[in-house]
Motif scaffolding. Structure first.
Motif, PDB file in Angstrom:
ATOM      1  N   THR A 226      58.030  31.418  39.442  1.00 18.68           N
ATOM      2  CA  THR A 226      57.206  31.284  38.069  1.00 18.68           C
ATOM      3  C   THR A 226      56.126  31.715  37.991  1.00 18.68           C
ATOM      4  O   THR A 226      55.624  32.580  36.962  1.00 18.68           O
ATOM      5  N   SER A 227      55.526  32.236  38.932  1.00 21.32           N
ATOM      6  CA  SER A 227      53.416  32.344  38.575  1.00 21.32           C
ATOM      7  C   SER A 227      54.123  34.009  38.425  1.00 21.32           C
ATOM      8  O   SER A 227      52.856  34.205  37.470  1.00 21.32           O
ATOM      9  N   PHE A 228      54.274  34.369  39.294  1.00 23.86           N
ATOM     10  CA  PHE A 228      54.995  35.832  38.715  1.00 23.86           C
ATOM     11  C   PHE A 228      54.672  36.230  37.419  1.00 23.86           C
ATOM     12  O   PHE A 228      54.428  36.751  36.616  1.00 23.86           O
ATOM     13  N   SER A 229      55.982  35.273  36.760  1.00 26.21           N
ATOM     14  CA  SER A 229      56.366  35.551  35.432  1.00 26.21           C
ATOM     15  C   SER A 229      55.482  35.729  34.411  1.00 26.21           C
ATOM     16  O   SER A 229      54.700  35.572  33.449  1.00 26.21           O
TER      17      SER A 229
ATOM     18  N   LEU B 158      46.914  30.769  38.147  1.00 28.51           N
ATOM     19  CA  LEU B 158      47.933  30.753  39.009  1.00 28.51           C
ATOM     20  C   LEU B 158      48.150  32.190  39.577  1.00 28.51           C
ATOM     21  O   LEU B 158      48.345  33.107  40.872  1.00 28.51           O
ATOM     22  N   ALA B 159      46.582  32.458  39.281  1.00 29.61           N
ATOM     23  CA  ALA B 159      46.938  34.181  40.159  1.00 29.61           C
ATOM     24  C   ALA B 159      45.752  33.898  41.311  1.00 29.61           C
ATOM     25  O   ALA B 159      45.788  34.753  42.123  1.00 29.61           O
ATOM     26  N   GLU B 160      45.121  33.258  41.413  1.00 29.27           N
ATOM     27  CA  GLU B 160      43.962  32.353  42.798  1.00 29.27           C
ATOM     28  C   GLU B 160      44.927  31.039  43.351  1.00 29.27           C
ATOM     29  O   GLU B 160      44.978  31.294  44.405  1.00 29.27           O
ATOM     30  N   PHE B 161      45.887  30.328  42.874  1.00 27.59           N
ATOM     31  CA  PHE B 161      46.247  29.237  43.199  1.00 27.59           C
ATOM     32  C   PHE B 161      47.715  28.994  43.441  1.00 27.59           C
ATOM     33  O   PHE B 161      48.310  27.668  43.213  1.00 27.59           O
ATOM     34  N   THR B 162      48.118  29.955  43.300  1.00 29.10           N
ATOM     35  CA  THR B 162      50.035  29.698  42.813  1.00 29.10           C
ATOM     36  C   THR B 162      50.080  28.783  44.360  1.00 29.10           C
ATOM     37  O   THR B 162      51.019  27.901  44.738  1.00 29.10           O
ATOM     38  N   TRP B 163      49.862  28.838  45.559  1.00 27.92           N
ATOM     39  CA  TRP B 163      50.027  28.180  47.151  1.00 27.92           C
ATOM     40  C   TRP B 163      50.104  27.122  47.102  1.00 27.92           C
ATOM     41  O   TRP B 163      50.795  25.977  47.457  1.00 27.92           O
ATOM     42  N   VAL B 164      48.598  26.918  46.177  1.00 23.17           N
ATOM     43  CA  VAL B 164      48.985  24.965  45.858  1.00 23.17           C
ATOM     44  C   VAL B 164      50.005  23.723  45.217  1.00 23.17           C
ATOM     45  O   VAL B 164      50.760  23.175  45.797  1.00 23.17           O
ATOM     46  N   LEU B 165      50.934  24.634  44.146  1.00 20.51           N
ATOM     47  CA  LEU B 165      52.415  24.421  43.448  1.00 20.51           C
ATOM     48  C   LEU B 165      53.243  23.669  44.693  1.00 20.51           C
ATOM     49  O   LEU B 165      53.718  22.649  44.778  1.00 20.51           O
ATOM     50  N   PRO B 166      53.602  25.009  45.639  1.00 20.60           N
ATOM     51  CA  PRO B 166      54.280  24.570  46.844  1.00 20.60           C
ATOM     52  C   PRO B 166      54.334  24.122  47.635  1.00 20.60           C
ATOM     53  O   PRO B 166      54.819  22.778  48.017  1.00 20.60           O
ATOM     54  N   VAL B 167      53.249  23.565  48.234  1.00 14.53           N
ATOM     55  CA  VAL B 167      52.593  22.586  49.302  1.00 14.53           C
ATOM     56  C   VAL B 167      52.477  21.457  49.337  1.00 14.53           C
ATOM     57  O   VAL B 167      53.352  21.124  49.276  1.00 14.53           O
ATOM     58  N   LEU B 168      52.012  21.989  47.490  1.00 15.39           N
ATOM     59  CA  LEU B 168      52.426  20.264  47.152  1.00 15.39           C
ATOM     60  C   LEU B 168      53.491  19.524  46.912  1.00 15.39           C
ATOM     61  O   LEU B 168      53.542  18.198  47.373  1.00 15.39           O
TER      62      LEU B 168
ATOM     63  N   PRO C 134      48.340  29.543  28.334  1.00 18.47           N
ATOM     64  CA  PRO C 134      47.382  29.425  28.241  1.00 18.47           C
ATOM     65  C   PRO C 134      46.332  30.714  29.538  1.00 18.47           C
ATOM     66  O   PRO C 134      46.984  30.338  30.949  1.00 18.47           O
ATOM     67  N   GLY C 135      45.621  30.700  29.079  1.00 15.01           N
ATOM     68  CA  GLY C 135      44.701  32.137  29.863  1.00 15.01           C
ATOM     69  C   GLY C 135      44.586  31.336  31.221  1.00 15.01           C
ATOM     70  O   GLY C 135      44.129  31.565  32.411  1.00 15.01           O
ATOM     71  N   PRO C 136      44.063  29.902  31.054  1.00 11.39           N
ATOM     72  CA  PRO C 136      43.414  28.622  32.133  1.00 11.39           C
ATOM     73  C   PRO C 136      44.869  28.950  33.420  1.00 11.39           C
ATOM     74  O   PRO C 136      44.542  29.058  34.507  1.00 11.39           O
ATOM     75  N   VAL C 137      46.290  28.740  32.697  1.00 13.31           N
ATOM     76  CA  VAL C 137      46.916  28.771  33.969  1.00 13.31           C
ATOM     77  C   VAL C 137      47.197  29.926  34.501  1.00 13.31           C
ATOM     78  O   VAL C 137      47.324  29.408  35.859  1.00 13.31           O
TER      79      VAL C 137
END
Length: 194
Positions: free
Chosen positions: A146-149, A165-175, A158-161
């Protein structure tokens, strides 16, 4: 918007590793399912106690959600994930429609996994360790695809998302995995602490 995109080596390796983990889990569950069909008294090796009981999960109605054993679907789906990862390692780039279809497959996978997590915790009242491995493979797979897409403009955001995702994608699966872990811990707190 980009017309095609290939992935980084790290992303490709993540796909291969997640696909391999899911394929292994599906393969072992499928073999145990065949053994259970041959011998109703067969006890899978991962049936360790009343909570960690693969046999209870395999014999449940939920184990055949589509009219056939769920791991059969996993054998095909995780093999596709490995193929995409290996293709990326070889330098392939895929068009937008391909990434959207792949992402839809990952969304379907995480949806099924989430339903099975609920069913295992609150209906079947048992966990299958191999199923948990498939969960651990599917959750990061979904979030990273999802992050890649999103980052490649295949999914609008939006830009902030995109920046997050460019820096912190890892947070989502960890959470996500952390929440599932907490649900498991609290569901059987008395069992774990006794």
């Amino acid at each position: 918007m980009r017309r095609t995109a290939g992935g980084s080596r790290a992303f490709a390796l993540l796909l291969v590793l997640c696909g391999a983990a899911g394929l292994l889990a599906s393969w072992v569950i499928t073999l145990d399912r065949f053994k259970l069909l041959e011998d109703p008294d067969f006890v899978p090796g991962c049936s360790l106690n009343p909570v960690l009981s693969c046999g209870s999960v395999m014999e449940s109605d939920q184990a055949e959600a589509f009219g056939f054993p769920n791991p059969m679907l996993g054998l095909a789906a995780y093999a596709v994930v490995i193929c995409v990862g290996v293709s990326l390692l070889a330098g392939a780039a895929f068009p937008r429609w391909y990434w959207l279809a792949f992402g839809a497959g990952c969304l379907f996978g995480v949806g099924i996994v989430s339903w099975l997590q609920f069913e295992s915790l609150y209906r079947i009242n048992a966990l299958c360790l191999w199923c948990c491995l498939a969960w651990l493979a599917t959750i990061p797979l979904f979030w990273y695809v999802t992050s890649f897409s999103v980052r490649n403009g295949f999914l609008p955001a939006p830009g902030p998302v995109k920046t997050f995702l460019a820096e912190f994608t890892w947070v989502l699966p960890v959470l996500h995995i952390g929440i599932v872990g907490m649900l498991i811990l609290t569901r059987w707190w008395d069992f774990w602490t006794s």
